[in-house]
Motif scaffolding. Structure first.
Motif, mmCIF file in Angstrom:
data_model
loop_
_atom_site.group_PDB
_atom_site.id
_atom_site.type_symbol
_atom_site.label_atom_id
_atom_site.label_comp_id
_atom_site.label_asym_id
_atom_site.label_seq_id
_atom_site.Cartn_x
_atom_site.Cartn_y
_atom_site.Cartn_z
ATOM 1 N N ARG A 65 9.840 -7.156 -102.249
ATOM 2 C CA ARG A 65 10.736 -7.827 -101.304
ATOM 3 C C ARG A 65 10.468 -9.324 -101.228
ATOM 4 N N ARG A 66 9.208 -9.727 -101.287
ATOM 5 C CA ARG A 66 8.879 -11.152 -101.219
ATOM 6 C C ARG A 66 9.525 -11.907 -102.371
ATOM 7 N N PHE A 67 9.469 -11.341 -103.575
ATOM 8 C CA PHE A 67 10.065 -12.013 -104.729
ATOM 9 C C PHE A 67 11.583 -12.071 -104.604
ATOM 10 N N TRP A 68 12.184 -10.997 -104.090
ATOM 11 C CA TRP A 68 13.642 -10.987 -103.937
ATOM 12 C C TRP A 68 14.073 -12.070 -102.945
ATOM 13 N N CYS A 69 13.358 -12.180 -101.822
ATOM 14 C CA CYS A 69 13.711 -13.197 -100.824
ATOM 15 C C CYS A 69 13.524 -14.602 -101.385
ATOM 16 N N GLN A 70 12.459 -14.801 -102.155
ATOM 17 C CA GLN A 70 12.243 -16.115 -102.750
ATOM 18 C C GLN A 70 13.325 -16.442 -103.770
ATOM 19 N N GLU A 71 13.736 -15.455 -104.549
ATOM 20 C CA GLU A 71 14.795 -15.690 -105.529
ATOM 21 C C GLU A 71 16.105 -16.030 -104.838
ATOM 22 N N GLN A 72 16.402 -15.369 -103.718
ATOM 23 C CA GLN A 72 17.613 -15.692 -102.973
ATOM 24 C C GLN A 72 17.562 -17.097 -102.398
ATOM 25 N N ALA A 73 16.370 -17.528 -101.963
ATOM 26 C CA ALA A 73 16.231 -18.889 -101.439
ATOM 27 C C ALA A 73 16.494 -19.915 -102.532
ATOM 28 N N VAL A 74 15.968 -19.651 -103.750
ATOM 29 C CA VAL A 74 16.219 -20.561 -104.871
ATOM 30 C C VAL A 74 17.706 -20.572 -105.216
ATOM 31 N N ALA A 75 18.317 -19.377 -105.257
ATOM 32 C CA ALA A 75 19.749 -19.296 -105.571
ATOM 33 C C ALA A 75 20.584 -20.032 -104.527
ATOM 34 N N LYS A 76 20.186 -19.921 -103.264
ATOM 35 C CA LYS A 76 20.909 -20.614 -102.198
ATOM 36 C C LYS A 76 20.800 -22.127 -102.368
ATOM 37 N N ALA A 77 19.599 -22.608 -102.724
ATOM 38 C CA ALA A 77 19.408 -24.049 -102.909
ATOM 39 C C ALA A 77 20.222 -24.555 -104.092
ATOM 40 N N ILE A 78 20.246 -23.784 -105.184
ATOM 41 C CA ILE A 78 21.036 -24.184 -106.354
ATOM 42 C C ILE A 78 22.522 -24.178 -106.023
ATOM 43 N N SER A 79 22.966 -23.150 -105.288
ATOM 44 C CA SER A 79 24.374 -23.079 -104.890
ATOM 45 C C SER A 79 24.771 -24.290 -104.048
ATOM 46 N N HIS A 80 23.866 -24.693 -103.179
ATOM 47 C CA HIS A 80 24.151 -25.865 -102.345
ATOM 48 C C HIS A 80 24.272 -27.122 -103.202
ATOM 49 N N ARG A 81 23.370 -27.265 -104.184
ATOM 50 C CA ARG A 81 23.416 -28.438 -105.052
ATOM 51 C C ARG A 81 24.707 -28.467 -105.872
ATOM 52 N N LEU A 82 25.165 -27.303 -106.295
ATOM 53 C CA LEU A 82 26.379 -27.248 -107.110
ATOM 54 C C LEU A 82 27.611 -27.702 -106.336
ATOM 55 N N GLN A 83 27.551 -27.646 -105.011
ATOM 56 C CA GLN A 83 28.696 -28.043 -104.189
ATOM 57 C C GLN A 83 28.696 -29.531 -103.856
ATOM 58 N N VAL A 84 27.589 -30.208 -104.173
ATOM 59 C CA VAL A 84 27.496 -31.642 -103.870
ATOM 60 C C VAL A 84 28.326 -32.436 -104.876
#
Length: 365
Positions: A209-228
């Motif tokens: 679960r820790r790895f899944w949550c960390q991967e989602q956090a990275v994906a969220k940060a990348i998604s945010h950058r893609l919208q800039v």
């Protein structure tokens, strides 16, 4: 699928002198159609009975794998913890969690369930290449001197089930394996479970679960950058610098993919450049860094602050050596027009952990 409880012994199972462990399908219980190790349909004789994984047999397999140095003690501890806290967990689910723990020890964030079912030996790298030597060094207690046990491979165990049933076994244990909700807005991505399960199944991938949550956090940060939306310099200036960095057509006669990669990366707040060995990834990265700094200097702005990092110390040293040699050679022709160019390019490469401030004596950066 039978999901009965599973008990664990604190010591490896005892075997008679010279006994060998074997995977005996006739000892398995009814419930599943068998297949061979290549995934082909089993023979008519084998189809006469179908099987599930007995609890005691899985216990013996795991103990033997740890004794043979195929698995770590912590992988066995995962099975024991799950069985103690959730005794009704299916042995098939326990097996998947042990495999996920094993791969985490090899640096992987998840277990690819479908790939493992199709080719467990390749995915899990079991047995290890030096397993015979490791077994001899370990000196397994239940083996007479000079005799080696015929350990069962994970692929042989998975041959007794099908992928759909394996996934169903994982979903039948919501207290230890949560189920990721369908992909949507990264900010709202979650999982359904009972309490806080130690594992998450996301499609055909099983995570701690820790790895899944960390991967989602990275994906969220990348998604945010893609919208800039980036504010780019004048197109004429970009074209001139790109032409200066890539003055010659591609040797293949086709598009200059290095030049295209630099142009695309410049337009986005996040970019991923990939390629096989010898395709020019390092050259492309150096020229992209030069492009970024040359455009800033051309506009009268201070140079950009650039940080380079790699996963490990050894990788960071190799990257630094590779980049420095190219930076010196590629920036030299532009020294007269851009006197600050070479000094604006980074000379150091850090590890990811050092860059984000993680130290061995603290849990959070």
């Amino acid at each position: 699928m039978g999901g009965g409880g599973m008990s664990y012994q604190s010591r490896p199972p005892k075997h008679s002198a010279g006994a060998q462990m074997s995977f005996n399908l006739t000892e398995l219980e009814p419930g599943h159609e068998p297949r061979d190790e290549l995934g082909h349909e089993a023979t008519p004789a084998a189809q006469a009975a179908a099987f599930v994984l007995p609890q005691a047999q899985l216990t013996a397999y795991l103990d033997a794998w740890v004794a043979a140095n195929w698995l770590r003690s912590v992988d066995l501890a995962v099975a024991r913890l799950v069985c103690n806290q959730a005794p009704d967990t299916s042995p098939w689910a326990v097996l998947a969690m042990v495999f996920a723990s094993h791969l985490a020890g090899q640096g992987h964030v998840c277990l690819e369930l479908a790939a493992c079912w199709h080719d467990a030996d390749r995915v899990l790298k079991l047995p290890p290449k030096d397993s015979a030597n490791a077994q001899r060094r370990q000196g397994l207690a239940y083996v007479q001197p000079g005799e080696m046990p015929a350990l069962v491979h994970p692929a042989q165990i998975l041959a007794a089930t099908c992928l759909a049933d394996w996934l169903a076994a994982l979903d039948a244990c919501p207290d230890v394996i949560g189920r990721a909700l369908p992909e949507g807005d990264m900010a709202a991505r979650a999982y359904e479970s009972i309490g806080n399960p130690p594992f998450i199944r996301d499609g055909e991938r099983l995570y701690l679960r820790r790895f899944w949550c960390q991967e989602q956090a990275v994906a969220k940060a990348i998604s945010h950058r893609l919208q800039v939306q980036r504010r780019l310099p004048d197109a004429t200036g970009i074209h001139a610098v790109l032409h200066a960095l890539f003055p010659h057509p591609a040797s293949s006669g086709g598009p200059d993919w290095q030049k295209i990669a630099c142009a695309v990366a410049l337009r986005h707040a996040f970019a991923l450049i990939t390629g096989g060995p010898g395709t020019g990834k390092t050259t492309t990265v150096v020229k992209f860094l030069m492009l970024t700094q040359m455009l800033a200097l051309q506009a009268g702005l201070p140079p950009k602050r650039i940080l380079l990092c790699a996963p490990t110390g050894k990788a960071a040293a190799r990257l630094r050596q590779s980049l420095l040699s190219q930076m010196d050679a590629l920036s030299a022709p532009f020294a007269a027009a851009y006197p600050q160019l070479r000094a604006s390019l980074p000379d150091t490469v850090d590890t990811v952990h050092r860059l984000i401030g993680i130290r061995p004596d603290q849990a959070q950066p």
